[in-house]
Enzyme design. Structure first.
Site, PDB file in Angstrom:
ATOM      1  N   HIS A 154      13.207 -33.201  -6.544  1.00  0.00           N
ATOM      2  CA  HIS A 154      13.456 -33.935  -7.785  1.00  0.00           C
ATOM      3  C   HIS A 154      12.384 -34.997  -8.042  1.00  0.00           C
ATOM      4  O   HIS A 154      11.219 -34.813  -7.704  1.00  0.00           O
ATOM      5  CB  HIS A 154      14.872 -34.518  -7.791  1.00  0.00           C
ATOM      6  CG  HIS A 154      15.956 -33.486  -7.623  1.00  0.00           C
ATOM      7  ND1 HIS A 154      15.937 -32.276  -8.274  1.00  0.00           N
ATOM      8  CD2 HIS A 154      17.079 -33.478  -6.859  1.00  0.00           C
ATOM      9  CE1 HIS A 154      17.009 -31.566  -7.931  1.00  0.00           C
ATOM     10  NE2 HIS A 154      17.715 -32.270  -7.069  1.00  0.00           N
TER      11      HIS A 154
ATOM     12  N   THR B 244      16.610 -24.832  -0.908  1.00  0.00           N
ATOM     13  CA  THR B 244      15.424 -23.998  -0.712  1.00  0.00           C
ATOM     14  C   THR B 244      14.286 -24.816  -0.127  1.00  0.00           C
ATOM     15  O   THR B 244      13.422 -24.279   0.578  1.00  0.00           O
ATOM     16  CB  THR B 244      14.996 -23.360  -2.039  1.00  0.00           C
ATOM     17  OG1 THR B 244      16.138 -22.767  -2.664  1.00  0.00           O
ATOM     18  CG2 THR B 244      13.942 -22.287  -1.818  1.00  0.00           C
ATOM     19  N   ALA B 245      14.283 -26.106  -0.391  1.00  0.00           N
ATOM     20  CA  ALA B 245      13.261 -26.971   0.203  1.00  0.00           C
ATOM     21  C   ALA B 245      13.323 -26.892   1.724  1.00  0.00           C
ATOM     22  O   ALA B 245      12.287 -26.775   2.405  1.00  0.00           O
ATOM     23  CB  ALA B 245      13.455 -28.406  -0.270  1.00  0.00           C
TER      24      ALA B 245
ATOM     25  N   SER C 123      20.692 -23.545  -5.088  1.00  0.00           N
ATOM     26  CA  SER C 123      19.421 -23.253  -4.455  1.00  0.00           C
ATOM     27  C   SER C 123      19.344 -21.754  -4.165  1.00  0.00           C
ATOM     28  O   SER C 123      20.352 -21.105  -3.878  1.00  0.00           O
ATOM     29  CB  SER C 123      19.299 -24.018  -3.137  1.00  0.00           C
ATOM     30  OG  SER C 123      19.433 -25.411  -3.331  1.00  0.00           O
TER      31      SER C 123
END
Length: 287
Positions: A158, A120-121, A60
């Site tokens: 995802h 990163t989410a 990430s």
């Protein structure tokens, strides 16, 4: 002469599998380098990178902010959400019931299942609304955790971005849409490929080329690469696999370009200014 081996680690997802199809199908000239592939979920790969476990790994961008001294960023292999991205979801209302809060009101103060604190989410969610509680849940179990009431909302990455409605969930916010609106249309950088600096410039150059060629081969042999990637789609049919791959493997994957570079710089700058990463991270590519 002893053979040269490198390990390339990536997520067991259809988009990453698509990127590495050229290598997996032996259709890329590796120049005699033996490439071993390791598959693990992105948060596991993020953690392993702190120990320098793999020569090349997907991570990430949030994790990369802590790893730039040890790893260099490859100029290809990025996953970016172009006006789409990680989605915060909550249970859908029963017929006749109000839908409930959306946007920041649906996040603020809530207990949210996230796929990992280095994703990163999660970083983007904290930029969006920092006031929430979180519980870490494996990314492919988040929908179920929300449906079972273990969390009030869930942060999906995802394939869950395409299937949440089928599972009785509704969207609170799409962080990729939010990011595009606030940045004048920049994509949201989620993950990239990095390479260990101690390999040296010559090996880094060789490995960078073969990974680029693997992505290029998949993009130019799309049908067979999607067929290969489908086995990693966790229940997605061919059509949805193709859609998901197209979301995250495209021209920005083959090369960041100025727009992709600006997106990473904006993410890193805002995250540093908000105190979410330890220092400023220059966007410099390995080759």
């Amino acid at each position: 002469m002893p053979e040269t081996r490198i390990t390339v680690a990536h997520s067991p997802d259809s988009d990453d599998a698509f990127m590495f199809y050229g290598l997996a199908s032996n259709n890329v000239d590796t120049g005699g380098i033996v490439v071993d592939q390791v598959l693990a979920d992105i948060e596991t790969l993020n953690r392993a990178a702190f120990d320098g476990t793999y020569e090349v790994t997907a991570v990430s961008f949030h994790a990369y902010a802590h790893l730039a001294d040890k790893y260099a960023l490859l100029a290809h292999g990025a996953s970016m959400g172009d006006n789409y991205g990680p989605i915060v979801v909550a249970p859908a209302a029963a017929p006749g019931e109000p839908e409930g809060s959306v946007g920041q009101a649906g996040v603020k103060g809530k207990r949210i299942a996230i796929p990992g604190t280095l994703t990163t989410a999660y970083l983007a969610l904290r930029l969006y609304e920092p006031d929430f509680e979180y519980v870490v849940v494996p990314f492919d179990q988040i929908q179920q955790a929300v449906l079972e009431g273990k969390a009030q909302a869930g942060l999906l990455i995802h394939e869950g971005q395409l299937t949440y409605q089928d599972e009785g969930l509704r969207k609170i916010v799409d962080l990729g849409e939010w990011w595009a609106a606030r940045t004048g249309g920049l994509p949201l950088p989620l993950g990239g490929n990095i390479i260990r600096r101690d390999l040296g410039p010559d090996m880094i150059r060789k490995v960078s080329k073969l990974l680029h060629d693997s992505i290029a081969y998949a993009l130019s042999h799309r049908a067979e690469a999607v067929e290969y990637a489908e086995q990693f789609g966790r229940g997605l049919d061919r059509e949805k696999t193709d859609k998901f791959v197209g979301m995250y493997v495209n021209d920005l994957t083959l090369g960041y370009g100025e727009r992709g570079r600006q997106a990473v710089e904006r993410l890193m700058t805002e995250s540093f200014e908000r105190g979410l990463i330890p220092h400023r991270v220059p966007v410099e590519f390995a080759v």
